[in-house]
Design a protein around this motif. Structure first.
Motif, short mmCIF file in Angstrom:
data_model
loop_
_atom_site.label_atom_id
_atom_site.label_comp_id
_atom_site.label_asym_id
_atom_site.label_seq_id
_atom_site.Cartn_x
_atom_site.Cartn_y
_atom_site.Cartn_z
N SER A 1 41.22 38.97 49.57
CA SER A 1 40.95 40.12 48.69
C SER A 1 40.34 39.73 47.35
CB SER A 1 42.24 40.91 48.46
OG SER A 1 43.22 40.11 47.84
N ALA A 2 40.42 38.46 46.97
CA ALA A 2 39.98 38.03 45.64
C ALA A 2 38.51 38.34 45.37
CB ALA A 2 40.26 36.55 45.45
N LYS A 3 37.65 38.12 46.35
CA LYS A 3 36.21 38.35 46.12
C LYS A 3 35.92 39.82 45.82
CE LYS A 3 35.09 38.79 50.97
NZ LYS A 3 34.40 38.33 52.11
N ASN A 4 36.68 40.73 46.44
CA ASN A 4 36.49 42.15 46.16
C ASN A 4 36.95 42.52 44.76
OD1 ASN A 4 35.43 42.73 48.77
ND2 ASN A 4 37.52 42.69 49.57
N LEU A 5 38.06 41.92 44.33
CA LEU A 5 38.52 42.17 42.96
C LEU A 5 37.52 41.63 41.96
CD1 LEU A 5 40.64 43.16 40.98
CD2 LEU A 5 41.82 40.97 41.23
N LYS A 6 37.00 40.44 42.21
CA LYS A 6 36.01 39.86 41.31
C LYS A 6 34.77 40.75 41.21
CE LYS A 6 33.19 35.79 40.35
NZ LYS A 6 32.51 36.54 39.34
N ALA A 7 34.29 41.25 42.34
CA ALA A 7 33.11 42.13 42.34
C ALA A 7 33.37 43.39 41.53
CB ALA A 7 32.71 42.47 43.77
N LEU A 8 34.55 43.95 41.66
CA LEU A 8 34.86 45.18 40.93
C LEU A 8 34.96 44.91 39.43
CD1 LEU A 8 36.89 48.07 42.05
CD2 LEU A 8 37.48 47.10 39.85
N ILE A 9 35.65 43.85 39.05
CA ILE A 9 35.74 43.51 37.61
C ILE A 9 34.35 43.22 37.06
CG2 ILE A 9 36.61 41.83 35.94
CD1 ILE A 9 39.14 41.59 37.69
N ASP A 10 33.52 42.50 37.81
CA ASP A 10 32.15 42.21 37.37
C ASP A 10 31.36 43.50 37.18
OD1 ASP A 10 32.69 39.50 37.42
OD2 ASP A 10 31.55 39.11 39.27
N ASP A 11 31.51 44.46 38.09
CA ASP A 11 30.80 45.73 37.97
C ASP A 11 31.19 46.45 36.68
OD1 ASP A 11 29.39 45.38 40.30
OD2 ASP A 11 30.63 46.74 41.49
N VAL A 12 32.48 46.47 36.38
CA VAL A 12 32.95 47.13 35.15
C VAL A 12 32.44 46.36 33.94
CG1 VAL A 12 34.97 47.80 33.80
CG2 VAL A 12 34.98 48.12 36.28
N ALA B 1 41.80 32.21 40.04
CA ALA B 1 40.40 31.87 39.75
C ALA B 1 39.60 33.10 39.34
CB ALA B 1 39.77 31.19 40.97
N VAL B 2 39.88 34.25 39.96
CA VAL B 2 39.20 35.50 39.58
C VAL B 2 39.53 35.84 38.13
CG1 VAL B 2 39.14 38.01 39.95
CG2 VAL B 2 39.01 36.45 41.90
N PHE B 3 40.81 35.75 37.76
CA PHE B 3 41.20 36.07 36.40
C PHE B 3 40.56 35.12 35.39
CE2 PHE B 3 45.41 37.97 38.12
CZ PHE B 3 44.77 39.16 38.41
N ILE B 4 40.55 33.84 35.71
CA ILE B 4 39.95 32.85 34.80
C ILE B 4 38.44 33.08 34.67
CG2 ILE B 4 39.42 30.39 34.48
CD1 ILE B 4 42.17 29.80 35.79
N GLY B 5 37.77 33.31 35.79
CA GLY B 5 36.33 33.56 35.76
C GLY B 5 35.98 34.83 35.00
N SER B 6 36.77 35.88 35.20
CA SER B 6 36.53 37.14 34.49
C SER B 6 36.77 36.98 33.00
CB SER B 6 37.44 38.23 35.05
OG SER B 6 37.14 38.47 36.40
N TYR B 7 37.83 36.26 32.65
CA TYR B 7 38.13 35.99 31.25
C TYR B 7 36.94 35.27 30.59
CZ TYR B 7 39.95 33.44 27.23
OH TYR B 7 40.10 32.89 25.99
N ALA B 8 36.43 34.24 31.25
CA ALA B 8 35.32 33.45 30.69
C ALA B 8 34.06 34.30 30.54
CB ALA B 8 35.05 32.23 31.56
#
Length: 134
Positions: A46-57, A81-88
C-alpha cells in the motif's frame, strides 16, 4: 491519481486514506492545509499508493500536510520510507509534514527508529493545524 481541490478518499484491502482541505486555514505564507487520514496498514503493497496521494496533494502548491495516524494499525519500512520521502520533498518546498494522533504502537516505531526528532509530531488535529499555520 490526480488530486483536485476537494475531499478525496482512497481505499484498498490494506489501507484507507481520506484527504480533506482545512476550511478557513490561514498561514503567513498563504498556504493551504490538508488533513490526510491514514487507516489500516501501510506496508509494501500500500505504500506506493500513499506516496502517490501525498505527492498529488503536495504538488498543488505550497501546502501544509497533516497526517492523522489515529487508525493506523501497522507500519513497515516501506511506509516509513514514504513518510521520510514526503517530509524531504515538502521541506524543499518550504512546506510541512506534521504527524498527529499516533497510537502507542506507531509512536514506538518512530521512537525505535529514532525518527521522532525528524518529524513534527503533535497530539491532535487542532495542534497539527496550529503548527501548520506557523
Amino acid at each position: 491519481m490526480a488530486f483536485e481541490n476537494s475531499d478525496l478518499e482512497y481505499s484498498t484491502s490494506e489501507m484507507k486514506v481520506s484527504v480533506e482541505e482545512v476550511a478557513g486555514f490561514k498561514s503567513k505564507t498563504n498556504a493551504k492545509c490538508f488533513v490526510i487520514k491514514v487507516s489500516g496498514e501501510v506496508n509494501i503493497f500500500s505504500a506506493k499508493n500513499l506516496k502517490a496521494l501525498i505527492d498529488d496533494v503536495a504538488n498543488e502548491g505550497n501546502n501544509k500536510i497533516c497526517l492523522n495516524l489515529s487508525d493506523l494499525r501497522y507500519l513497515d519500512s516501506s511506509g516509513i520510507a514514504v513518510f521520510i520521502g514526503s517530509y524531504a520533498a515538502l521541506k524543499k518546498k518550504n512546506s510541512d509534514l506534521i504527524l498527529f494522533s499516533l497510537s502507542p504502537q506507531i509512536d514506538k516505531i518512530f521512537e525505535m527508529t529514532r525518527l521522532k526528532s525528524l518529524f513534527k509530531i503533535v497530539e491532535n488535529q487542532e495542534a497539527a493545524i496550529q503548527k501548520a499555520a506557523g
